[in-house]
Design a protein around this motif. Sequence first.
Motif, mmCIF file in Angstrom:
data_model
loop_
_atom_site.group_PDB
_atom_site.id
_atom_site.type_symbol
_atom_site.label_atom_id
_atom_site.label_comp_id
_atom_site.label_asym_id
_atom_site.label_seq_id
_atom_site.Cartn_x
_atom_site.Cartn_y
_atom_site.Cartn_z
ATOM 1 N N ASP A 165 0.806 -1.222 0.000
ATOM 2 C CA ASP A 165 0.000 0.000 0.000
ATOM 3 C C ASP A 165 0.839 1.272 0.000
ATOM 4 O O ASP A 165 0.289 2.369 0.000
ATOM 5 C CB ASP A 165 -0.922 0.011 1.220
ATOM 6 C CG ASP A 165 -1.888 -1.159 1.224
ATOM 7 O OD1 ASP A 165 -2.303 -1.606 0.129
ATOM 8 O OD2 ASP A 165 -2.226 -1.646 2.323
ATOM 9 N N THR A 185 2.723 4.399 -1.072
ATOM 10 C CA THR A 185 2.661 5.298 -2.231
ATOM 11 C C THR A 185 3.612 6.468 -2.023
ATOM 12 O O THR A 185 4.149 6.669 -0.925
ATOM 13 C CB THR A 185 1.239 5.856 -2.457
ATOM 14 O OG1 THR A 185 0.943 6.786 -1.398
ATOM 15 C CG2 THR A 185 0.196 4.750 -2.518
ATOM 16 N N LYS A 193 4.090 0.944 -8.856
ATOM 17 C CA LYS A 193 3.556 2.309 -8.986
ATOM 18 C C LYS A 193 4.440 3.308 -8.238
ATOM 19 O O LYS A 193 4.628 4.433 -8.694
ATOM 20 C CB LYS A 193 2.131 2.388 -8.445
ATOM 21 C CG LYS A 193 1.100 1.781 -9.358
ATOM 22 C CD LYS A 193 -0.285 1.995 -8.790
ATOM 23 C CE LYS A 193 -1.321 1.377 -9.701
ATOM 24 N NZ LYS A 193 -2.687 1.580 -9.192
ATOM 25 N N LEU A 194 4.978 2.901 -7.101
ATOM 26 C CA LEU A 194 5.872 3.769 -6.343
ATOM 27 C C LEU A 194 7.166 4.010 -7.120
ATOM 28 O O LEU A 194 7.638 5.141 -7.213
ATOM 29 C CB LEU A 194 6.179 3.164 -4.969
ATOM 30 C CG LEU A 194 7.211 3.916 -4.130
ATOM 31 C CD1 LEU A 194 6.728 5.328 -3.811
ATOM 32 C CD2 LEU A 194 7.515 3.138 -2.863
ATOM 33 N N ALA A 234 6.450 6.448 -9.904
ATOM 34 C CA ALA A 234 6.209 7.813 -9.411
ATOM 35 C C ALA A 234 7.521 8.484 -9.009
ATOM 36 O O ALA A 234 7.720 9.674 -9.283
ATOM 37 C CB ALA A 234 5.243 7.782 -8.235
#
Length: 126
Positions: free
Chosen positions: A51, A53, A84-85, A88
Motif C-alpha cells: 500500500d 505510495t 507504482k511507487l 512515481a
Amino acid sequence: MSSRFDQDPKATGPVVQGFAGRGFSVDGGVYEGLLLTPLSARQWDPPALADLTILHLEELIGLQPPPEFLLLGTGSRFSFAPPKLVRALEERGIGIEAMDSRAAARTWGILRGEERWIAAALMPLD
C-alpha cells in the motif's frame, strides 16, 4: 534482541547505531519505523508495503535539492518496491533501492560517509 554496528566516522546527520527489537537506534532514540534525511530522523508509521505510495514519502522526496535516490528498507525480509511507487519516483528523477531494513540501515551509514545526498524509509523489523 539488540545489536550495534560501526558507522563510517565521516557520516554526518542522523546515524543508525544499531537495532533494538523491531526498530533502529538513532542518536539516542529508538524508532520502529524510520524516515531519514541528511538532516533529520523521524518516527514513521508506514502502511503495508503493497500500500506504500509516494504520498507516504513526500517529506523525503521534498528535500531541496531532491535526494539522489531513496533507500527503502522493506522490513526483516527483502521485497520489491510496489511498481507504482517506483514509477512515481522515477517520474521525479529519484531512483529507489529496496533491500531489507537492516541492510538499508547499514547502507545509509556507508553512503552518508561518502556525503551522498540520499533519503531512507525503513519499515519496522518483524
